[in-house]
Design a protein around this motif. Structure first.
Motif, PDB file in Angstrom:
ATOM      1  N   TYR A 199       0.830  -1.204   0.000  1.00 47.92           N
ATOM      2  CA  TYR A 199       0.000   0.000   0.000  1.00 47.92           C
ATOM      3  C   TYR A 199       0.869   1.260   0.000  1.00 47.92           C
ATOM      4  CZ  TYR A 199      -4.368  -2.543   0.900  1.00 47.92           C
ATOM      5  OH  TYR A 199      -5.468  -3.350   0.788  1.00 47.92           O
ATOM      6  N   ILE A 200       1.917   1.250   0.810  1.00 46.06           N
ATOM      7  CA  ILE A 200       2.823   2.405   0.863  1.00 46.06           C
ATOM      8  C   ILE A 200       3.510   2.595  -0.481  1.00 46.06           C
ATOM      9  CG2 ILE A 200       4.911   3.311   1.949  1.00 46.06           C
ATOM     10  CD1 ILE A 200       4.084   1.753   4.493  1.00 46.06           C
ATOM     11  N   LEU A 201       3.984   1.496  -1.063  1.00 44.90           N
ATOM     12  CA  LEU A 201       4.667   1.582  -2.353  1.00 44.90           C
ATOM     13  C   LEU A 201       3.713   1.981  -3.472  1.00 44.90           C
ATOM     14  CD1 LEU A 201       6.994  -1.501  -1.962  1.00 44.90           C
ATOM     15  CD2 LEU A 201       7.751   0.832  -2.422  1.00 44.90           C
ATOM     16  N   THR A 202       2.442   1.583  -3.358  1.00 46.80           N
ATOM     17  CA  THR A 202       1.455   1.988  -4.362  1.00 46.80           C
ATOM     18  C   THR A 202       1.348   3.507  -4.434  1.00 46.80           C
ATOM     19  OG1 THR A 202       0.158  -0.040  -4.130  1.00 46.80           O
ATOM     20  CG2 THR A 202      -0.972   1.875  -5.029  1.00 46.80           C
ATOM     21  N   VAL A 203       1.307   4.149  -3.271  1.00 42.26           N
ATOM     22  CA  VAL A 203       1.239   5.612  -3.253  1.00 42.26           C
ATOM     23  C   VAL A 203       2.499   6.204  -3.849  1.00 42.26           C
ATOM     24  CG1 VAL A 203       1.056   7.646  -1.779  1.00 42.26           C
ATOM     25  CG2 VAL A 203      -0.284   5.621  -1.246  1.00 42.26           C
ATOM     26  N   ALA A 204       3.660   5.721  -3.411  1.00 44.09           N
ATOM     27  CA  ALA A 204       4.924   6.278  -3.890  1.00 44.09           C
ATOM     28  C   ALA A 204       5.089   6.087  -5.397  1.00 44.09           C
ATOM     29  CB  ALA A 204       6.088   5.636  -3.144  1.00 44.09           C
ATOM     30  N   VAL A 205       4.766   4.875  -5.886  1.00 43.42           N
ATOM     31  CA  VAL A 205       4.945   4.582  -7.321  1.00 43.42           C
ATOM     32  C   VAL A 205       3.914   5.337  -8.164  1.00 43.42           C
ATOM     33  CG1 VAL A 205       4.813   2.766  -9.069  1.00 43.42           C
ATOM     34  CG2 VAL A 205       6.026   2.347  -6.927  1.00 43.42           C
TER      35      VAL A 205
ATOM     36  N   CYS B 176       3.930  -7.249 -14.234  1.00 46.65           N
ATOM     37  CA  CYS B 176       2.979  -7.771 -13.247  1.00 46.65           C
ATOM     38  C   CYS B 176       2.567  -6.725 -12.222  1.00 46.65           C
ATOM     39  CB  CYS B 176       3.569  -8.984 -12.535  1.00 46.65           C
ATOM     40  SG  CYS B 176       3.528 -10.489 -13.545  1.00 46.65           S
ATOM     41  N   THR B 177       3.282  -5.611 -12.142  1.00 43.84           N
ATOM     42  CA  THR B 177       2.866  -4.548 -11.225  1.00 43.84           C
ATOM     43  C   THR B 177       1.507  -3.982 -11.617  1.00 43.84           C
ATOM     44  OG1 THR B 177       4.050  -2.869 -12.519  1.00 43.84           O
ATOM     45  CG2 THR B 177       5.251  -3.914 -10.712  1.00 43.84           C
ATOM     46  N   ALA B 178       1.093  -4.210 -12.873  1.00 43.72           N
ATOM     47  CA  ALA B 178      -0.220  -3.731 -13.312  1.00 43.72           C
ATOM     48  C   ALA B 178      -1.357  -4.478 -12.625  1.00 43.72           C
ATOM     49  CB  ALA B 178      -0.353  -3.888 -14.829  1.00 43.72           C
TER      50      ALA B 178
ATOM     51  N   PRO C 157      11.395  -1.935  -8.531  1.00 46.83           N
ATOM     52  CA  PRO C 157      11.918  -3.192  -7.963  1.00 46.83           C
ATOM     53  C   PRO C 157      11.391  -3.503  -6.560  1.00 46.83           C
ATOM     54  CG  PRO C 157      13.683  -1.991  -9.033  1.00 46.83           C
ATOM     55  CD  PRO C 157      12.493  -1.078  -9.019  1.00 46.83           C
ATOM     56  N   LEU C 158      10.959  -2.480  -5.815  1.00 42.93           N
ATOM     57  CA  LEU C 158      10.416  -2.712  -4.485  1.00 42.93           C
ATOM     58  C   LEU C 158       8.949  -3.115  -4.534  1.00 42.93           C
ATOM     59  CD1 LEU C 158      11.794   0.486  -2.675  1.00 42.93           C
ATOM     60  CD2 LEU C 158      12.912  -1.728  -2.911  1.00 42.93           C
ATOM     61  N   TYR C 159       8.354  -2.942  -5.686  1.00 36.10           N
ATOM     62  CA  TYR C 159       6.896  -3.022  -5.818  1.00 36.10           C
ATOM     63  C   TYR C 159       6.460  -4.434  -6.175  1.00 36.10           C
ATOM     64  CZ  TYR C 159       2.356  -0.930  -7.006  1.00 36.10           C
ATOM     65  OH  TYR C 159       1.034  -0.568  -7.052  1.00 36.10           O
ATOM     66  N   ALA C 160       5.298  -4.801  -5.784  1.00 35.16           N
ATOM     67  CA  ALA C 160       4.576  -6.005  -6.209  1.00 35.16           C
ATOM     68  C   ALA C 160       4.984  -7.301  -5.520  1.00 35.16           C
ATOM     69  CB  ALA C 160       4.658  -6.199  -7.725  1.00 35.16           C
ATOM     70  N   ILE C 161       6.220  -7.428  -5.051  1.00 35.70           N
ATOM     71  CA  ILE C 161       6.587  -8.694  -4.413  1.00 35.70           C
ATOM     72  C   ILE C 161       5.727  -8.934  -3.173  1.00 35.70           C
ATOM     73  CG2 ILE C 161       8.445  -7.663  -3.014  1.00 35.70           C
ATOM     74  CD1 ILE C 161       9.980 -10.292  -3.417  1.00 35.70           C
ATOM     75  N   GLY C 162       5.416  -7.851  -2.453  1.00 34.36           N
ATOM     76  CA  GLY C 162       4.573  -7.971  -1.268  1.00 34.36           C
ATOM     77  C   GLY C 162       3.156  -8.385  -1.609  1.00 34.36           C
ATOM     78  N   VAL C 163       2.592  -7.775  -2.646  1.00 35.44           N
ATOM     79  CA  VAL C 163       1.202  -8.078  -2.974  1.00 35.44           C
ATOM     80  C   VAL C 163       1.069  -9.480  -3.550  1.00 35.44           C
ATOM     81  CG1 VAL C 163       1.065  -7.254  -5.372  1.00 35.44           C
ATOM     82  CG2 VAL C 163      -0.886  -7.003  -3.889  1.00 35.44           C
ATOM     83  N   PHE C 164       2.071  -9.966  -4.265  1.00 37.83           N
ATOM     84  CA  PHE C 164       1.982 -11.337  -4.776  1.00 37.83           C
ATOM     85  C   PHE C 164       2.177 -12.352  -3.652  1.00 37.83           C
ATOM     86  CE2 PHE C 164       2.173  -9.477  -8.968  1.00 37.83           C
ATOM     87  CZ  PHE C 164       1.363 -10.331  -9.697  1.00 37.83           C
ATOM     88  N   MET C 165       2.912 -11.970  -2.631  1.00 39.15           N
ATOM     89  CA  MET C 165       2.986 -12.819  -1.446  1.00 39.15           C
ATOM     90  C   MET C 165       1.616 -12.900  -0.781  1.00 39.15           C
ATOM     91  SD  MET C 165       5.362 -12.361   1.958  1.00 39.15           S
ATOM     92  CE  MET C 165       6.876 -12.546   1.015  1.00 39.15           C
ATOM     93  N   SER C 166       0.929 -11.772  -0.686  1.00 40.98           N
ATOM     94  CA  SER C 166      -0.414 -11.771  -0.092  1.00 40.98           C
ATOM     95  C   SER C 166      -1.399 -12.513  -0.984  1.00 40.98           C
ATOM     96  CB  SER C 166      -0.886 -10.336   0.151  1.00 40.98           C
ATOM     97  OG  SER C 166      -1.093  -9.648  -1.066  1.00 40.98           O
TER      98      SER C 166
END
Length: 438
Positions: free
Chosen positions: A49-55, A157-159, A308-317
């Motif tokens: 969520y934090i990275l979504t705002v930043a990105v 996949c960040t999309a 590079p910081l994005y999406a790995i967290g959401v795919f884990m969830s």
């Protein structure tokens, strides 16, 4: 990537019907997998969520600087100003922010579909202009290795990172909520697939240039090749900028709600459960804004460095949520016809089609797990290692906070916190009340 989108859509439709009051990864994992996996999913989602705002904000600023290159040196200041603006809107309440975000969303979809229509029409007529390639580009091309394909796949996949937002926000839909949320998810996925494939095809036909040293976005290059520097070019970039800024709203809805859920289970400070005057989780909104602003400053609002910081967290969830649903269907299969069992946020009932639904969620769990591994490997050296460290650290922090609350509760239960309780009973009662309030 679109195939993965289809798998996620079908899988999360089942989650929406199974959890009609909201079925985010934290709730599903908490019900079916236990505290550890649930907190891992929670930490992954909070990070995302934090990275979504930043990105999203950084990408929106990139659209602005593409249209007005002279502003490139002020991208951090612009990004911070936009975060402040969207924070104020959300602090005013969900109802007001929803009305602000609806029109720009439809405007963006219309402009993208129009751009795709004009682009493919020009291509069919042979009028599509291409972007001149720099002479030095040929010497910098990389061989088409497996790692390069994995990096491209991971970035694309960040999309898909907003798919879970609908399952989290079911309560925002009109009755019947589950059906309306499921239809919205299907419609959203169809739009995303059309725009994703269309923009990819046009980008290849126009020969766009992308990379760390390119300050113009892909959308800007496509629009410039179609419209030139006409008003339509600036209108398209305006629509894209606004929707990217609005995309951060999914985090402003999800982060405070999820942090309040975790705080309600005594794994985060209780202050995150408090609602402000506008009946929003004010502390969660402020915490999200400050964290995203810090990332924007550290990474200078550079989308290429943040991705590079994005999406790995959401795919884990995603993986934990789908795995939780597999376990849930296994429990449903063992229930008798007519039997019901209340769980956190839903009611389990026997379903004669539980096996086929379990297979669907199983495929989703395997697919998202594979993508998570690809993302971790492909983006590890580019910064993904930071998220891999942060998520376990957050889970450890959750358990420490929970241990603290248990310790305080045990002391209050024994009454040993106030040894002079018999001498000063009234004063002690006030102090105990202050402890519960604070």
């Amino acid at each position: 990537i679109v195939g993965l989108l289809v798998i996620l859509t079908i899988s999360y439709r089942q989650t929406i019907y199974a959890y009609p009051n909201g079925g985010g990864a934290y709730i599903v994992a908490h019900d079916n997998l236990g505290d550890g996996p649930a907190l891992t999913a929670g930490a992954a989602l909070l990070t995302d969520y934090i990275l979504t705002v930043a990105v999203s904000i950084s990408s929106g600023v990139a659209q602005i600087t593409s249209a007005f290159p002279s502003l490139y040196g002020f991208r951090v200041e612009i990004a911070l100003g936009l975060i402040l603006l969207i924070t104020i809107i959300n602090l005013r309440g969900v109802k007001e922010s929803g009305s602000v975000f609806a029109i720009p969303t439809y405007f963006f979809v219309a402009m993208m579909l129009l751009m795709l229509g004009i682009g493919f029409w020009q291509e069919s007529m042979g009028h599509l202009q291409t972007i001149p390639q720099p002479q030095a580009l040929e010497t910098t091309l990389l061989p088409l290795s497996i790692l390069l394909v994995m990096r491209a796949f991971a970035s694309g996949c960040t999309a898909l990172t907003g798919v879970e937002a609908i399952s989290n926000g079911i309560m925002a839909f009109k009755v019947p909520r589950s059906r309306n949320a499921a239809r919205t998810m299907v419609f959203m996925s169809m739009l995303l697939a059309v725009m994703f494939i269309g923009i990819t095809m046009l980008a290849n036909q126009v020969h766009v240039i992308a990379g760390e040293n390119v300050n113009e976005t892909v959308i800007s290059q496509i629009a410039r090749s179609l419209y030139g520097l006409s008003p339509m070019y600036y209108i398209t970039l305006t629509a894209t900028t606004i929707i990217l800024i609005m995309a951060a709203n999914t985090s402003y809805a999800g982060f405070p709600f999820l942090s309040a859920l975790i705080a309600g289970d005594n794994f985060l400070p209780k202050q995150l459960t408090y609602r402000g005057r506008r009946l929003v989780f004010s502390w969660g909104i402020v915490a999200l804004a400050l964290s995203a602003a810090a990332l924007v400053i550290i990474f200078t609002a550079d989308t290429t460095r943040l991705i590079p910081l994005y999406a790995i967290g959401v795919f884990m969830s995603f993986t934990l949520s789908q795995t939780g649903m597999v376990v849930r269907w296994n429990r449903v299969g063992k229930m008798q016809a007519g039997e019901e069992r209340a769980v956190h946020g839903s009611t389990m009932r026997h379903d004669p089609h539980w096996r086929s639904k379990q297979i669907v969620n199983g495929v989703g769990a395997v697919a998202t797990f594979i993508v998570m591994i690809i993302f971790a490997v492909a983006k590890f050296s580019e910064g993904a290692w930071i998220v891999i460290i942060i998520i376990p650290a957050l889970v450890f922090l959750f358990f420490r906070i929970n241990k603290h609350y248990k310790y305080v509760a045990a002391i209050l239960h024994k009454g040993s916190l106030f040894p002079n309780i018999r001498q000063h009973p009234v004063k002690t009662l006030v102090m105990v009340d202050d402890v519960h309030a604070g």
